[in-house]
Design an enzyme around this catalytic site. Sequence first.
Site, mmCIF file in Angstrom:
data_model
loop_
_atom_site.group_PDB
_atom_site.id
_atom_site.type_symbol
_atom_site.label_atom_id
_atom_site.label_comp_id
_atom_site.label_asym_id
_atom_site.label_seq_id
_atom_site.Cartn_x
_atom_site.Cartn_y
_atom_site.Cartn_z
ATOM 1 N N ALA A 288 -23.443 -8.312 9.066
ATOM 2 C CA ALA A 288 -22.498 -7.524 8.264
ATOM 3 C C ALA A 288 -22.749 -7.760 6.786
ATOM 4 O O ALA A 288 -23.348 -8.772 6.389
ATOM 5 C CB ALA A 288 -21.056 -7.904 8.601
ATOM 6 N N TYR B 142 -14.401 -4.072 2.386
ATOM 7 C CA TYR B 142 -14.911 -5.098 3.307
ATOM 8 C C TYR B 142 -13.878 -5.378 4.398
ATOM 9 O O TYR B 142 -14.167 -5.284 5.594
ATOM 10 C CB TYR B 142 -15.253 -6.373 2.546
ATOM 11 N N LEU C 119 -16.189 -20.899 -3.171
ATOM 12 C CA LEU C 119 -15.859 -21.919 -4.165
ATOM 13 C C LEU C 119 -16.653 -23.208 -4.007
ATOM 14 O O LEU C 119 -17.223 -23.712 -4.987
ATOM 15 C CB LEU C 119 -14.353 -22.224 -4.107
ATOM 16 N N GLY D 220 -5.378 -9.277 -7.466
ATOM 17 C CA GLY D 220 -5.333 -9.295 -6.004
ATOM 18 C C GLY D 220 -5.493 -10.655 -5.364
ATOM 19 O O GLY D 220 -5.512 -10.750 -4.135
#
Length: 338
Positions: free
Chosen positions: A82, A148, A195, A288
């Site tokens: 993906a 996504y 991260l 967001g």
Amino acid sequence: MAPTATTTPRKLLVTGGAGYVGSVCAAVLLEVGHDVTVIDNFTTGNRSAVPEGARLVEGDVREVAGGVLAEGGFDGVLHFAARSLVGESVESPAEYWQHNVVTTLALLDAMRDNDVRNLVFSSTAATYGEPAQVPITEDMPTSPTNPYGASKLAIDHAISSYAHAYGLGATSLRYFNVAGAYGTIGENREVETHLIPLVLQVALGHREQISIFGDDYDTADGTAVRDYIHILDLAQAHLLALESNTPGQHRIYNLGSGDGYSVQQVIDTCREVTGHPIPAQHAPRRAGDPATLIASSEKIKQELGWAPQRTDLHTIVSDAWAFHTQLGDQAHSADRRA
């Protein structure tokens, strides 16, 4: 240690088996005695990550999966292939609908044509969007905020309909923040957005500093909190799902540790593990980004007996650091097309 074998060996197809999650899961499948064929086109995967002992078929899933499954004898499919970058999906949504949804439909049809009825699908917590409360359970509304997450949710709907109409037995696993490494296999992407590897790149001298996006959230230290799951615990969940799928049934499970660690805690732990000061700068919040995202994984624990063993952040970071120091200064994309 990897999970131990408890079942009869099976012949399995792993799509996206050169990527981070797919390659670790393929390695664990091999270790417990399964026969593994990997399909990957190396758009983002690494050749060196394909585990020794796996058969490799290079190409796009849409183009080659049907021919591979037509060879016969396959007992199941684990589908990881993906596109998975949120920002890229906003900029180029067509890529995500084509590579994620259209590719998966082709795979589902190939499985149907060749009577392969066992599927484990790599889904995502991005299907939930910005939840109203945490921890997040599987019965909460799904409202993805980017193409996504929307593409993954569309696939979940497609799998459900195939299970109902054609007798497919399937499980979708909605990952939260997958991290850590398994020996020589870890996060090694040309475009990194996660991260922990970004912070470790500072310690390795590949970046000057790490940015902390937002320090005024309603959390203990003001930085955003996320749920991190070790890659080996995630692999164990795939084994359990594969062995317990039931024809005609599509199950959906969250995969997380149930613990939340803040951005600041991640940076502090990386400093402790690496011994590097890791300079950080504060930056405005990103649009967001919720304050807290933590999974409830009670459903898979109760129904499949899954129990994460590596929930401590220090362990997760230490395993990732061991991998990145082995990787050294080589270019992150150096072995993709070699």
